[in-house]
Design an enzyme around this catalytic site. Sequence first.
Site, PDB file in Angstrom:
ATOM      1  N   ASP A  86       7.109 -38.663 -18.749  1.00 48.34           N
ATOM      2  CA  ASP A  86       8.426 -38.944 -18.283  1.00 48.34           C
ATOM      3  C   ASP A  86       9.485 -37.968 -18.733  1.00 48.34           C
ATOM      4  OD1 ASP A  86       8.131 -39.940 -21.030  1.00 48.34           O
ATOM      5  OD2 ASP A  86       9.317 -41.645 -20.560  1.00 48.34           O
ATOM      6  N   GLU A 132       4.548 -38.913 -34.837  1.00 43.14           N
ATOM      7  CA  GLU A 132       4.908 -37.552 -35.010  1.00 43.14           C
ATOM      8  C   GLU A 132       4.729 -37.172 -36.822  1.00 43.14           C
ATOM      9  OE1 GLU A 132       6.966 -39.621 -33.752  1.00 43.14           O
ATOM     10  OE2 GLU A 132       7.730 -38.822 -31.709  1.00 43.14           O
TER      11      GLU A 132
HETATM   12  C1  UGA Z   1       9.049 -42.080 -27.814  1.00 43.93           C
HETATM   13  C2  UGA Z   1       8.056 -40.706 -28.244  1.00 43.93           C
HETATM   14  O1  UGA Z   1       9.043 -39.651 -27.446  1.00 43.93           O
HETATM   15  C3  UGA Z   1       6.965 -40.706 -28.052  1.00 43.93           C
HETATM   16  O2  UGA Z   1       6.207 -39.527 -28.169  1.00 43.93           O
HETATM   17  C4  UGA Z   1       6.303 -41.909 -28.996  1.00 43.93           C
HETATM   18  O3  UGA Z   1       4.848 -42.186 -28.511  1.00 43.93           O
HETATM   19  C5  UGA Z   1       6.995 -43.264 -28.431  1.00 43.93           C
HETATM   20  O4  UGA Z   1       8.361 -43.248 -28.579  1.00 43.93           O
HETATM   21  C6  UGA Z   1       6.482 -44.340 -29.733  1.00 43.93           C
HETATM   22  O5  UGA Z   1       6.848 -44.349 -30.768  1.00 43.93           O
HETATM   23  O6  UGA Z   1       6.156 -45.423 -29.030  1.00 43.93           O
HETATM   24  P1  UGA Z   1       9.137 -43.314 -25.238  1.00 43.93           P
HETATM   25  O7  UGA Z   1       9.925 -42.665 -24.365  1.00 43.93           O
HETATM   26  O8  UGA Z   1       9.867 -44.260 -26.250  1.00 43.93           O
HETATM   27  O9  UGA Z   1       8.785 -42.276 -26.166  1.00 43.93           O
HETATM   28  O10 UGA Z   1       7.837 -44.007 -24.856  1.00 43.93           O
HETATM   29  P2  UGA Z   1       7.105 -43.729 -23.529  1.00 43.93           P
HETATM   30  O11 UGA Z   1       7.518 -42.829 -22.760  1.00 43.93           O
HETATM   31  O12 UGA Z   1       7.017 -45.293 -22.956  1.00 43.93           O
HETATM   32  O13 UGA Z   1       5.603 -43.690 -24.050  1.00 43.93           O
HETATM   33  C7  UGA Z   1       5.429 -42.420 -24.508  1.00 43.93           C
HETATM   34  C8  UGA Z   1       3.756 -41.833 -23.912  1.00 43.93           C
HETATM   35  O14 UGA Z   1       2.836 -42.842 -23.990  1.00 43.93           O
HETATM   36  C9  UGA Z   1       4.058 -41.554 -22.489  1.00 43.93           C
HETATM   37  O15 UGA Z   1       3.780 -40.447 -22.042  1.00 43.93           O
HETATM   38  C10 UGA Z   1       3.427 -42.768 -21.794  1.00 43.93           C
HETATM   39  O16 UGA Z   1       3.093 -42.602 -20.340  1.00 43.93           O
HETATM   40  C11 UGA Z   1       2.260 -43.276 -22.714  1.00 43.93           C
HETATM   41  N1  UGA Z   1       2.133 -44.609 -22.704  1.00 43.93           N
HETATM   42  C12 UGA Z   1       2.988 -45.615 -22.690  1.00 43.93           C
HETATM   43  C13 UGA Z   1       0.753 -44.918 -22.891  1.00 43.93           C
HETATM   44  O17 UGA Z   1      -0.172 -44.256 -22.887  1.00 43.93           O
HETATM   45  N2  UGA Z   1       0.592 -46.392 -22.719  1.00 43.93           N
HETATM   46  C14 UGA Z   1       1.443 -47.363 -22.763  1.00 43.93           C
HETATM   47  O18 UGA Z   1       1.079 -48.417 -22.929  1.00 43.93           O
HETATM   48  C15 UGA Z   1       2.683 -46.798 -22.887  1.00 43.93           C
HETATM   49 MN    MN Z   2       9.313 -41.438 -22.758  1.00 45.42          MN
END
Ligand code: UGA
Ligand code: MN
Length: 355
Positions: A209, A292
């Site tokens: 995203d 990270e």
């Molecule tokens: C923030 C950080 O930018 C992420 O790098 C980190 O993994 C995340 O918080 C965390 O600490 O959990 P955020 O925008 O809050 O990111 O999270 P998402 O964009 O919802 O998820 C991060 C990535 O993991 C995305 O590429 C998403 O597609 C993926 N994701 C999310 C999964 O593979 N599985 C899930 O159930 C949710």
């Molecule tokens: Mn995100």
Amino acid sequence: MATDKSWQWWKEHTPQYFHKFAMSRRQRVIMAVFLLGSFVYIILTQERVVRTQGPTEFELALRKRRAVHMLGRVPGEPTHPEVRKFCSGLAKQNPNLVAENESSPVIYVVTPTYKRPEMVAELTRLGQTLTMVQRIHWIVAEDSATCSAPITSLLKRLGLPYTHLATPMPEIYRREKFVPRGVSNRRAALQWVQANGENTGVLFFLDDDNAVDIRLFEEMRSTKTVSMWPVGLIGEYTVSSPIVKEGKVVGFYDGWPAGRKFQVDMAGFAVGVGYMKKQRKVTMPYIAGHEEDGFLKSLNLSISNIEVKADRCTNILVWHTRTAKNPIRTLNMETHQNDNIKVLADNMRHLGMIK
Ligand code: UGA
Ligand code: MN
């Protein structure tokens, strides 16, 4: 009542008062099993507490980590095997894309993703951005037991070198209060890069995203150890950036320190593949908010060795954008059995946009 030798021993070695607590062999076995069970239960729940700690309670978790270490277990490290499936891949770029300089380092872009109405839209946007960059290998790892067909077609259509993996998050983490998103995916991609990546290459985590300026790739391409730059639209300060003085990183400007040594976002750094391969145990913990920091610590990196990019960390070349979530709907097709809406709905279902 017990009549065996140990009962004799008990009688001889304990004061009279304790004799009423004498147990038969059977009772003793039950007691031993109970105590052992309780011990195992306490250890397992302790481990769980460590993993479910919210980011703000990280210091507490660190203290518990020591106890778990003594038992040979590291918090955030999986206790069950992780499922990893290779779906498809392409080694060489389609010649219709930007001209490639074969001696230039390859950038391995790791994108975790998961099935939801926005998935195809996010990856289409990101993938098309990547086609404007030369020497990219895109690793798309789905948090799912199987790879989605529309993503496979997208990857084939784009013509970028790619690797498509199915890397579901272990169930135990999905039930946690703070879910470690994208970790199983990135861990699998890390393993892939360590096994297949060129030593001159560069690793970059790019969530599905986020928004990225293609100039960032030329900034990171020269990375030898770990390079860093600011990330926009994140946290309380609207930015997360290394603090740079006289060309060196001296700290971090980030709205959520949380006891982290490296206060950076996933999109705020890149790693030299050769450097990473030299480290003894590279890992990313299943601890939300600390992925990270845990990963960078496992690279044995010292702050003074960080390579500074984006004009001494003064420019924004990547944004931590987030897409509004859409509910997964079932469309009412009653009056549309004979028009385009029926076919449209079928296509949307194929893209995972509706039920
Ligand atoms: C923030 C950080 O930018 C992420 O790098 C980190 O993994 C995340 O918080 C965390 O600490 O959990 P955020 O925008 O809050 O990111 O999270 P998402 O964009 O919802 O998820 C991060 C990535 O993991 C995305 O590429 C998403 O597609 C993926 N994701 C999310 C999964 O593979 N599985 C899930 O159930 C949710
Ligand atoms: Mn995100």
